[in-house]
Scaffold this motif. Structure first.
Motif, short mmCIF file in Angstrom:
data_model
loop_
_atom_site.label_atom_id
_atom_site.label_comp_id
_atom_site.label_asym_id
_atom_site.label_seq_id
_atom_site.Cartn_x
_atom_site.Cartn_y
_atom_site.Cartn_z
N GLU A 189 4.50 1.89 -5.79
CA GLU A 189 5.14 1.52 -5.24
C GLU A 189 5.01 0.06 -5.47
O GLU A 189 5.51 -0.84 -4.27
N PHE A 194 7.26 -3.39 1.68
CA PHE A 194 6.25 -2.89 2.80
C PHE A 194 6.04 -1.86 2.61
O PHE A 194 5.72 -0.56 2.87
N PRO A 195 5.30 -1.23 0.92
CA PRO A 195 5.26 -0.35 0.90
C PRO A 195 4.14 0.27 1.72
O PRO A 195 3.18 -0.18 2.62
N ARG A 196 3.67 1.95 2.05
CA ARG A 196 3.00 2.74 3.05
C ARG A 196 1.35 2.04 2.50
O ARG A 196 1.03 1.80 3.66
N SER A 197 1.35 1.95 0.97
CA SER A 197 -0.13 2.09 0.85
C SER A 197 -0.78 0.86 1.25
O SER A 197 -1.92 0.74 1.09
N GLN A 199 -0.52 -0.91 3.94
CA GLN A 199 -0.13 -1.57 5.50
C GLN A 199 -1.51 -2.47 5.88
O GLN A 199 -1.48 -3.03 6.68
N GLN A 202 -0.75 -5.94 4.70
CA GLN A 202 0.60 -6.20 6.51
C GLN A 202 -0.39 -6.24 7.26
O GLN A 202 0.45 -7.45 7.75
#
Lengths: 222, 138
Positions: A189, A194-197, A199, A202
């Motif tokens: 990623e 904004f990668p899910r991993s 979060q 972020q």
């Protein structure tokens, strides 16, 4: 630092309290505060020596340091093939950004950034007030520079060293250290928005930003 | 003697220039560190004739900045420099207020509201032989 030293170079009534409060913050540092204050200002209160000093810090020391770091940054962007990218085997497009393409993008960025700044400076006149002369105060502005409004709001709560130096410095260092502290983002990623991993990172960053923006808004509204 | 190649010459020239600019920068830094301090502000002020400040008067001396009070107890003065971060306080109905971070002091200079936690600095006032008021900053 670069912003603050540049802001002070206006040397008008608008910067009087920002300079006074900003430099007096140095005095609150235990053990070395007073010596550091005199070193930064070149005297026991803001005067002509302080203006020369801020000028040298702004156009020489800090700008030179900034230029070196920026050159290193651009070099790494070129060498690493982008801001962040997955390892070659895991990328959909294994090609790196070409030198010509990178240069084209950077020149375009500089061009549009420059045009935007020029248009802004033409449309919004610089808020220069009466020149600062000695201790006589002529309608001085008590607001901190916009980038330090959140620190000014924090300082209204109490101890200068804790709230004006340790906390802001801690926040800045923490943001800088985030990529090293949180290694959540998966290799596949990397280089994505904004990668899910990522979060958790972020969320923390958004939280810090919201607090800073809220403090700034609170300072403006008062 | 072997004639230096173009590459060697350019390398020597660029290194010399870099070294020279480094030395110049170092010279500037040494000058910067061995600085002469700006003269310190005056440690006392002659405020003029004491009779110019009648009993019951409260005078703001903005060029210092300080407040001079003449009441039944005699002359008193305190600095108008906020003890939190050094901005000059402004006179209000209830006392003095700092425009920078909102500290409030009562009319005697004591803290009425933070962030400051130290009263405004008391200053010594004396009448000299010529009948002039002298305000001492330390």
């Amino acid at each position: 630092m670069l912003d603050f030293t540049g802001y002070v170079l206006r040397w008008d009534e608008g910067i009087r309290w920002a300079l006074t409060a900003g430099t007096n913050l140095l005095k609150s540092i235990p053990w070395i505060g007073n010596q550091l204050y005199e070193f930064v200002l070149g005297g026991s209160e803001p005067g002509p020596a302080a203006l020369i000093r801020f000028y040298s810090w702004h156009i020489f020391v800090l700008s030179l340091t900034g230029a070196v770091v920026m050159i290193w940054h651009l070099f790494r962007v070129r060498r690493d093939g982008g801001i962040a990218a997955a390892p070659a085997g895991q990328r959909e497009d294994s090609a790196r950004i070409t030198r010509a393409e990178l240069l084209r993008r950077e020149i375009l960025g500089m061009f549009f950034g420059g045009v935007l700044l020029i248009v802004f400076s033409i449309l919004v006149p610089a808020p220069i007030a009466a020149p600062m002369r000695g201790a006589t105060i002529v309608d001085a502005d008590s607001s901190a520079p916009w980038f330090f409004l959140w620190v000014q709001q924090l300082l209204k709560l109490g101890d200068p060293f804790l709230l004006g130096i340790l906390l802001p410095l801690g926040v800045i260092l923490f943001i800088g250290a985030m990529p090293y502290l949180f290694k959540d983002i998966q290799q596949t990623e990397l280089g994505r928005w904004f990668p899910r991993s990522g979060q958790r990172v972020q969320l923390i960053f958004i939280l810090i930003s919201v607090i800073i923006i809220a403090l700034t808004a609170l300072s403006i509204s008062q | 003697m072997k004639k230096p190649s173009r590459r060697d010459f350019l390398k020597l020239a660029s290194n010399s220039l870099l070294g020279l600019s480094g030395l110049l920068g170092l010279g500037g830094l040494i000058r910067f560190l061995s600085f002469d301090m700006d003269p310190a502000p005056p440690s006392e002020y002659d405020l003029g004739l004491a009779t110019d400040f009648p009993p019951g008067s409260r005078t703001l001396l903005m060029h210092i900045p300080a407040v001079l009070i003449h009441d039944n107890d005699g002359w008193r003065a305190f600095s108008m420099v906020c003890t939190h971060l050094g901005c000059t306080v402004e006179q209000k109905d209830s006392g003095y207020e700092c425009p920078c971070h909102g500290s409030k002091y009562d009319t005697a200079g004591y803290v009425a509201r933070g962030p400051s936690n130290t009263p405004l600095k008391k200053l010594r006032v004396e009448v000299n032989d010529a009948g002039n008021l002298i305000l001492f900053m330390n």
